[in-house]
Design an enzyme around this catalytic site. Structure first.
Site, PDB file in Angstrom:
ATOM      1  CG  ASP A 154      -1.795   1.165   1.353  1.00 12.45           C
ATOM      2  OD1 ASP A 154      -2.368   1.584   0.324  1.00 12.45           O
ATOM      3  OD2 ASP A 154      -1.924   1.699   2.466  1.00 12.45           O
TER       4      ASP A 154
ATOM      5  CG  ASP B  13      -1.827   1.867   6.646  1.00 14.50           C
ATOM      6  OD1 ASP B  13      -2.214   2.884   7.253  1.00 14.50           O
ATOM      7  OD2 ASP B  13      -1.979   1.726   5.425  1.00 14.50           O
TER       8      ASP B  13
ATOM      9  CG  ASP C 200      -1.251   7.803   0.844  1.00 17.45           C
ATOM     10  OD1 ASP C 200      -0.712   8.909   0.923  1.00 17.45           O
ATOM     11  OD2 ASP C 200      -1.724   7.347  -0.214  1.00 17.45           O
TER      12      ASP C 200
END
Length: 223
Positions: free
Chosen positions: A13, A172, A15
């Site tokens: 991922d 995250d 950000d």
């Protein structure tokens, strides 16, 4: 959970996993408040919601939800604000540059799968030297679907010329783990991202959890 196959590619991922863009996302939303004569809010309020993009930032700044009639206009204004400043302070998390260097040294191809639209992903990844060796960058609008649908991950695997089952996806947010599992990939939860202690990452049922980027190397080296 243990591994039964060797990892042939690593997907991330963006950000909250590779780069910290929370300061610029928060500032873009906060400017909308101050432009309206409202008091500025502390960054600590915005940061935990940074992984939710415009939805999260506007929720903090104005308490609006996506089905509110004013949401689309506010979202478009937020996008302009963010686009104007997104390269000012966005930076890689500590340890990410070393992690990527190690993957390159190992000859492990790597790439990015994000829900961020190409409008923002492309300028960001082209501006940061970190992404010079990325073999695939798949945005939220690259395919007809966004995470937690697995199609963006399938697209990244196709670009890397590897089977999805030979990949690991690191993210995250719970939707990252859901997407990775649906694609048949190994999954790793990055708990150093925006959600941190506020999220029960163990509930996501990822194959592993890391509290710093370099912990991924240890996991990859395990037999």
């Amino acid at each position: 959970m243990g591994r039964t196959k060797e990892i042939r590619a690593v997907l991330f991922d963006l950000d909250g996993t590779l780069v910290d863009s929370a300061p610029e996302l928060g500032a873009a939303a906060d400017k909308m408040r101050t432009d309206r004569g409202l008091p500025s809010l502390p960054q600590d309020l915005y940061r935990p919601m940074a992984g939710a993009g415009a939805r999260g930032m506007l929720g903090v700044a104005f308490g609006v939800v996506p089905d509110a009639p004013e949401f689309v206009a506010l979202r478009d204004e937020f996008f302009v604000n963010y686009e104007n400043r997104m390269l000012l302070n966005t930076h890689a998390f500590d340890g990410v540059a070393e992690l990527i260097h190690a993957l390159d040294e190992k000859g492990l191809p790597w790439g990015v799968v994000t829900n961020k639209s190409m409008r923002f992903t492309d300028p960001l990844t082209q501006a940061l030297p970190l992404f010079a060796t990325a073999r695939a960058v798949v945005s939220g609008d690259t395919t007809p679907f966004a995470k937690p649908h697995p199609e963006p991950l399938y697209e990244a695997a196709r670009r890397l010329c590897v089977s999805p089952t030979d990949c690991v996806y690191v993210g995250d947010d719970e939707r990252d783990i859901i997407a990775g599992r649906a694609a048949g990939m190994y999954t790793v939860a990055a708990t150093y991202g925006y959600l941190g202690a506020q999220a029960d990452a163990a509930r996501w049922q990822a194959d592993a959890s890391i509290s710093s980027p370099l912990e991924l190397l240890q996991w990859l080296n395990e037999a």
